[in-house]
Scaffold this motif. Structure first.
Motif, PDB file in Angstrom:
ATOM      1  N   LEU A 108       2.305   5.418   7.878  1.00 26.04           N
ATOM      2  CA  LEU A 108       2.502   4.703   9.127  1.00 26.04           C
ATOM      3  C   LEU A 108       2.716   5.708  10.242  1.00 26.04           C
ATOM      4  O   LEU A 108       3.519   6.627  10.105  1.00 26.04           O
ATOM      5  N   ALA A 132      -1.387   1.701  10.299  1.00 21.99           N
ATOM      6  CA  ALA A 132      -1.276   1.892   8.860  1.00 21.99           C
ATOM      7  C   ALA A 132      -2.608   2.361   8.309  1.00 21.99           C
ATOM      8  O   ALA A 132      -3.664   1.925   8.764  1.00 21.99           O
ATOM      9  N   TYR A 178      -3.972  -1.539   3.937  1.00 22.60           N
ATOM     10  CA  TYR A 178      -3.174  -2.732   3.683  1.00 22.60           C
ATOM     11  C   TYR A 178      -3.020  -2.989   2.198  1.00 22.60           C
ATOM     12  O   TYR A 178      -2.877  -4.133   1.763  1.00 22.60           O
ATOM     13  N   MET A 235       6.180  -6.526   7.977  1.00 25.43           N
ATOM     14  CA  MET A 235       6.048  -5.335   8.797  1.00 25.43           C
ATOM     15  C   MET A 235       6.965  -5.477   9.994  1.00 25.43           C
ATOM     16  O   MET A 235       7.067  -6.557  10.576  1.00 25.43           O
ATOM     17  N   ARG A 250       2.318 -10.134   7.492  1.00 22.02           N
ATOM     18  CA  ARG A 250       0.874 -10.033   7.454  1.00 22.02           C
ATOM     19  C   ARG A 250       0.296 -11.336   6.914  1.00 22.02           C
ATOM     20  O   ARG A 250       0.684 -11.798   5.849  1.00 22.02           O
ATOM     21  N   LEU A 299       0.667  -8.315  15.315  1.00 23.27           N
ATOM     22  CA  LEU A 299      -0.063  -7.557  14.309  1.00 23.27           C
ATOM     23  C   LEU A 299      -1.547  -7.826  14.423  1.00 23.27           C
ATOM     24  O   LEU A 299      -1.984  -8.975  14.455  1.00 23.27           O
ATOM     25  N   LEU A 301       0.339  -2.504  14.120  1.00 23.71           N
ATOM     26  CA  LEU A 301       1.485  -3.307  14.497  1.00 23.71           C
ATOM     27  C   LEU A 301       1.924  -2.891  15.893  1.00 23.71           C
ATOM     28  O   LEU A 301       1.979  -1.696  16.194  1.00 23.71           O
ATOM     29  N   CYS A 328       8.406   2.133  12.686  1.00 24.20           N
ATOM     30  CA  CYS A 328       7.797   0.972  12.071  1.00 24.20           C
ATOM     31  C   CYS A 328       7.963   1.097  10.567  1.00 24.20           C
ATOM     32  O   CYS A 328       8.148   2.194  10.039  1.00 24.20           O
ATOM     33  N   VAL A 337       7.247  -1.047   6.509  1.00 23.25           N
ATOM     34  CA  VAL A 337       6.690  -2.099   5.679  1.00 23.25           C
ATOM     35  C   VAL A 337       7.684  -2.385   4.577  1.00 23.25           C
ATOM     36  O   VAL A 337       8.224  -1.457   3.966  1.00 23.25           O
ATOM     37  N   GLN A 355      12.943  -2.166   3.191  1.00 18.08           N
ATOM     38  CA  GLN A 355      11.700  -1.546   3.610  1.00 18.08           C
ATOM     39  C   GLN A 355      11.297  -0.479   2.608  1.00 18.08           C
ATOM     40  O   GLN A 355      12.140   0.250   2.081  1.00 18.08           O
TER      41      GLN A 355
END
Length: 120
Positions: free
Chosen positions: A4, A24, A27, A34, A53, A72, A79, A96, A98, A108
């Motif tokens: 990221l 990113a 995916y 996110m 997402r 997003l 993002l 940021c 995920v 995260q």
């Protein structure tokens, strides 16, 4: 693992606006949540905004609700965090991430390197 990369942070006047971006590399990572987090000097990292997402749910910290907007773009794997009416207390390193849950640091799984936002 997912890489990221954040960008967009800079010095801005109080009341001004910024848009942060996080790209990113894929995916294929675990977790559909996110979000954006921030950490000011001497403070704990905190959740700012999050989304899912493929979904339309959004989450915001009370401190930014009504001023920040998360979005997003799946096609661009990017993002965004639109920040309006910025205040000096918004000054922080913004990250940021995920994960599997919104606004929770411990949930995260991947983090960017951060981008500095200074409101002064």
């Amino acid at each position: 693992d997912v890489q990221l990369v954040e960008s967009g942070g800079e010095l801005v006047q109080p009341g001004g606006s910024l848009r942060l971006s996080c790209v990113a590399d894929a995916y294929t990572y675990v977790g559909n949540c996110m979000g954006w987090f921030r950490q000011a000097p001497g403070k704990e990292r905190e959740g700012v905004a999050a989304t899912y997402r493929g979904g339309d749910k959004v989450y915001y910290a009370d401190s930014v609700k009504g001023r920040f907007t998360i979005s997003l773009d799946n096609a661009k794997r990017t993002l965004y965090l639109q920040m309006d009416r910025l205040k000096s207390e918004d000054t922080a390193m913004y990250y940021c991430a995920v994960g599997v849950a919104p606004l929770q640091v411990r949930e995260q799984t991947s983090w960017g390197q951060g981008t500095q936002v200074t409101v002064s």
